[in-house]
Design an enzyme around this catalytic site. Structure first.
Site, PDB file in Angstrom:
ATOM      1  N   GLU A   1      25.603  45.619 -91.593  1.00  0.00           N
ATOM      2  CA  GLU A   1      25.543  44.278 -91.009  1.00  0.00           C
ATOM      3  C   GLU A   1      26.938  43.697 -90.778  1.00  0.00           C
ATOM      4  OE1 GLU A   1      22.826  43.291 -90.012  1.00  0.00           O
ATOM      5  OE2 GLU A   1      21.232  44.077 -91.287  1.00  0.00           O
TER       6      GLU A   1
ATOM      7  N   HIS B   1      24.098  37.637 -97.209  1.00  0.00           N
ATOM      8  CA  HIS B   1      22.769  37.979 -96.680  1.00  0.00           C
ATOM      9  C   HIS B   1      21.906  38.508 -97.813  1.00  0.00           C
ATOM     10  CE1 HIS B   1      19.506  39.577 -94.391  1.00  0.00           C
ATOM     11  NE2 HIS B   1      19.860  40.848 -94.549  1.00  0.00           N
TER      12      HIS B   1
ATOM     13  N   HIS C   1      17.567  39.135 -99.235  1.00  0.00           N
ATOM     14  CA  HIS C   1      16.148  39.237 -98.899  1.00  0.00           C
ATOM     15  C   HIS C   1      15.366  38.277 -99.801  1.00  0.00           C
ATOM     16  CE1 HIS C   1      16.855  43.583 -97.229  1.00  0.00           C
ATOM     17  NE2 HIS C   1      17.495  42.640 -96.548  1.00  0.00           N
TER      18      HIS C   1
ATOM     19  N   GLU D   1      16.692  17.147-103.237  1.00  0.00           N
ATOM     20  CA  GLU D   1      18.074  17.568-103.040  1.00  0.00           C
ATOM     21  C   GLU D   1      18.289  18.324-101.732  1.00  0.00           C
ATOM     22  OE1 GLU D   1      19.583  20.759-105.523  1.00  0.00           O
ATOM     23  OE2 GLU D   1      17.532  21.408-105.966  1.00  0.00           O
TER      24      GLU D   1
ATOM     25  N   HIS E   1      12.664  39.196 -92.656  1.00  0.00           N
ATOM     26  CA  HIS E   1      13.792  39.999 -93.151  1.00  0.00           C
ATOM     27  C   HIS E   1      14.558  39.309 -94.272  1.00  0.00           C
ATOM     28  CE1 HIS E   1      17.300  42.876 -92.016  1.00  0.00           C
ATOM     29  NE2 HIS E   1      17.496  42.411 -93.233  1.00  0.00           N
TER      30      HIS E   1
END
Length: 272
Positions: free
Chosen positions: A115, A139, A141, A169, A210
């Protein structure tokens, strides 16, 4: 000075391990990158080698000459704490922003995350928009966020408002909202460009079915953003599992009062 002894490296390793312990990084899922400060590079550059230049898969001229600490392709987050030399590495970007080379780490022939184009394009956007303050791209999952992408419309306005309503919040932590990318094949230019476009507006973006990307100035702020959004998603999943409608929630006028009290601006498109 050894790379392993520097605070930026310790912070990186801790964040990766925290993400593993949250259950967000099954197998080799997820990736993390940090744009290293010039003074930090100067402290550890004596440890650098000059690897072979390779194509990034994207063009990021705004990052020319920068150094990044990144997790590796196919590497497991559960191993970052115990074997960082294998799991992570430092890369240098060339003067055109078209190629990178490994200068430290990845000792067993590893390479940066697949990525990398998405990470670097996000870094380029945030570096420009924040005068260089943002340095972390993450990133993961995130389980409950992924679950919601199967049942909510894949629209920024829907995800932002629903998640804002789950915890007081939330509009304070991510007042600009959150973006959503419809399902696309990961690791390529198209999804990288789509995510970078959203990062012009948001600090976090959801990849349908994803996971999620989050950006920030520090490891704590970036992890905290990801954690807050995922926790809000967990609450929403539980609410939806109990009943389809809410008996009560945080209303628009409540959000307006909250914004005034905490001195944040909430876009009207998420309020109306």
């Amino acid at each position: 000075m050894r790379v392993e002894d520097e605070e930026f490296f310790k912070g990186f390793i801790r964040m990766a391990d925290d993400g593993w312990n949250m259950g967000w990084h099954e197998r080799n899922g997820g990736n993390l990158s940090y744009r290293i400060k010039d003074e930090e590079v100067a402290k550890v550059s004596e440890n650098f080698i000059q690897g072979e230049w390779k194509s990034i898969g994207a063009v990021v001229p705004g990052l020319a000459g920068e150094f990044f600490l990144v997790t590796g392709s196919g590497k497991f987050f559960r191993n970052v704490m115990t074997d960082p030399h294998d799991s992570v590495g430092i890369i240098e970007i060339d003067e055109k922003g078209e190629q990178y080379r490994i200068v430290w780490g990845f000792i067993n022939g590893g390479v940066p995350t697949s990525e990398l184009p998405s990470h670097l394009m996000n870094h380029q956007v945030k570096k420009k928009l924040t005068d260089g303050r943002y340095r972390v791209v993450y990133h993961a999952h995130t389980t409950n966020v992924i679950a919601l992408t199967f049942v909510l419309p894949l629209k920024d306005e829907v995800f932002t408002r629903e998640l804002w309503e789950m915890a007081t919040e939330c509009p304070v932590v991510f007042p600009d909202g959150i973006g959503v990318v419809e399902w696309m094949i990961p690791g390529g230019k198209d999804i990288a460009a789509a995510t970078a476009k959203l990062m012009e507006t948001y600090d976090a973006a959801i990849w349908a079915h994803h996971g999620m990307f989050a950006t920030g100035e520090t490891f704590d702020l970036t992890f905290g953003l990801m954690h807050t959004i995922e926790k809000a998603a967990e609450i929403l999943v539980k609410v939806l599992s109990i009943r389809k409608d809410k008996l009560q929630t945080i209303r628009t006028d409540d959000f307006i009062k909250l914004a005034k009290e905490f001195n944040v601006e909430l876009p009207n498109r998420f309020l109306n």
